[in-house]
Design a protein around this motif. Structure first.
Motif: not given
Length: 322
Positions: A246-261
């Motif tokens: 029943g989810v009304d609203f979907l968001t999709i975004g690009q994953y961005l890597q914070p650090t090399r770890k």
């Protein structure tokens, strides 16, 4: 050299659990990902208010790329219950460790900041608090109640943890009646063990379903990151699972890597691919979809809430089930 050592020490203090991991490769960002450095008078005013009220924002803690745009419009996502998370998701830039005790005065300060900023729509999120018996559910309810009292015209969106193994906690938050109940699935089930090891996909899905069962008037919202190695077919299956809940609203975004770890970016999804995901999601029946490289859970949340409410009204007027 000194700067580099200091940066590494700061990273180690922020993410001690990640320091023994091998470095992951970092892909060069394409043009469509790059954003301007934050600046401007309104941005500075927002930053000053956040500091004066001793508040934490996910905008800063998670290193959101949209902080410049949002703070320049006096939009901020408040992160309650401290800045330290009890989990160690491999994608997340929020500090990991044992959190401090809850601050009983925080609900008042968040409500006061909401009123001072004259926010029409406010987003409240939190770290995971597995150390608390209720996972922080009552604190969420207290913040919602304080905002209702201080700024009754403001609509409230919450972005919650999963309250895993916290009996009755989700119901406490649902019964506080936020306007939007958001909980992000984050990625496809296959990647949970490496990306979101402390969570369980079907528990998170069930949480969203319980919101609708208990209070059908609340909007539900969930988000996905892409670029982690998921397939198009897996993303579409998650869409189907969300719609079944029943989810009304979907968001999709690009994953961005914070650090090399942190988990590596497997690839940068193109803007055309995001448009394709949006088209498919709308065809599957979501009332609202936001899909773009820089989409985040609370990005343009106020404007999107108005569109979401209008979409429900239009659907009801046309006789469509929502």
């Amino acid at each position: 050299m000194t700067t580099l050592i200091d940066a590494r020490n700061a990273r180690a203090q922020r993410h001690p659990e990640k320091q023994k991991r091998p470095d992951t490769p970092v892909l060069r960002k394409p043009e469509w990902i790059r954003v301007r450095a934050p600046s401007g008078e309104v941005f500075d005013e927002t930053r000053k208010l956040v500091k004066e009220k001793n508040l934490v924002t996910v905008c800063e803690e998670a290193g959101c790329p949209n902080i410049g745009e949002c703070w320049s419009k006096k939009h901020a996502t408040f992160m309650i219950m401290g800045d330290t998370c009890t989990r160690a998701c491999s994608f997340c830039n929020v500090k990991t460790g044992m959190p401090d005790a809850l601050d009983a005065d925080e609900p008042r300060r968040v409500a006061e900041a909401t009123a001072t900023m004259e926010l029409e729509h406010v987003v409240i999120t939190s770290v995971d608090r597995d150390d608390l018996a209720d996972g922080g559910a009552q604190h969420f309810a207290d913040v919602i109640g304080a905002i209702r009292a201080a700024s009754p015209g403001t609509t409230i969106e919450i972005l919650t943890p999963d309250f895993l193994r916290k009996a009755g906690a989700a119901e406490q938050v649902i019964d506080a009646r936020p306007d939007v109940f958001n909980h992000n699935l984050e990625t496809v089930p296959r990647l949970y063990l490496s990306i979101r090891p402390g969570a369980r996909y079907y528990h998170s899905l069930r949480l969203l379903e319980r919101v609708k069962e208990r209070d059908p008037s609340q909007f539900t919202k969930s988000g996905l990151m892409v670029g982690l190695g998921e397939t198009r077919e897996e993303v579409m299956q998650v869409m189907d699972d969300m719609r079944s809940a029943g989810v009304d609203f979907l968001t999709i975004g690009q994953y961005l890597q914070p650090t090399r770890k942190h988990a590596a970016v497997e690839r940068y999804v193109t803007p055309d691919e995001f448009k394709g995901y949006e088209t498919i999601a709308r065809a599957k029946g979501f009332l609202m979809v936001s899909a773009s490289p820089l989409t985040r859970s609370s990005y343009h949340a106020g404007e999107d809430f108005q569109r979401l409410r209008a979409a429900r009204e239009a659907a009801i007027a046309s006789g469509r089930t929502v």
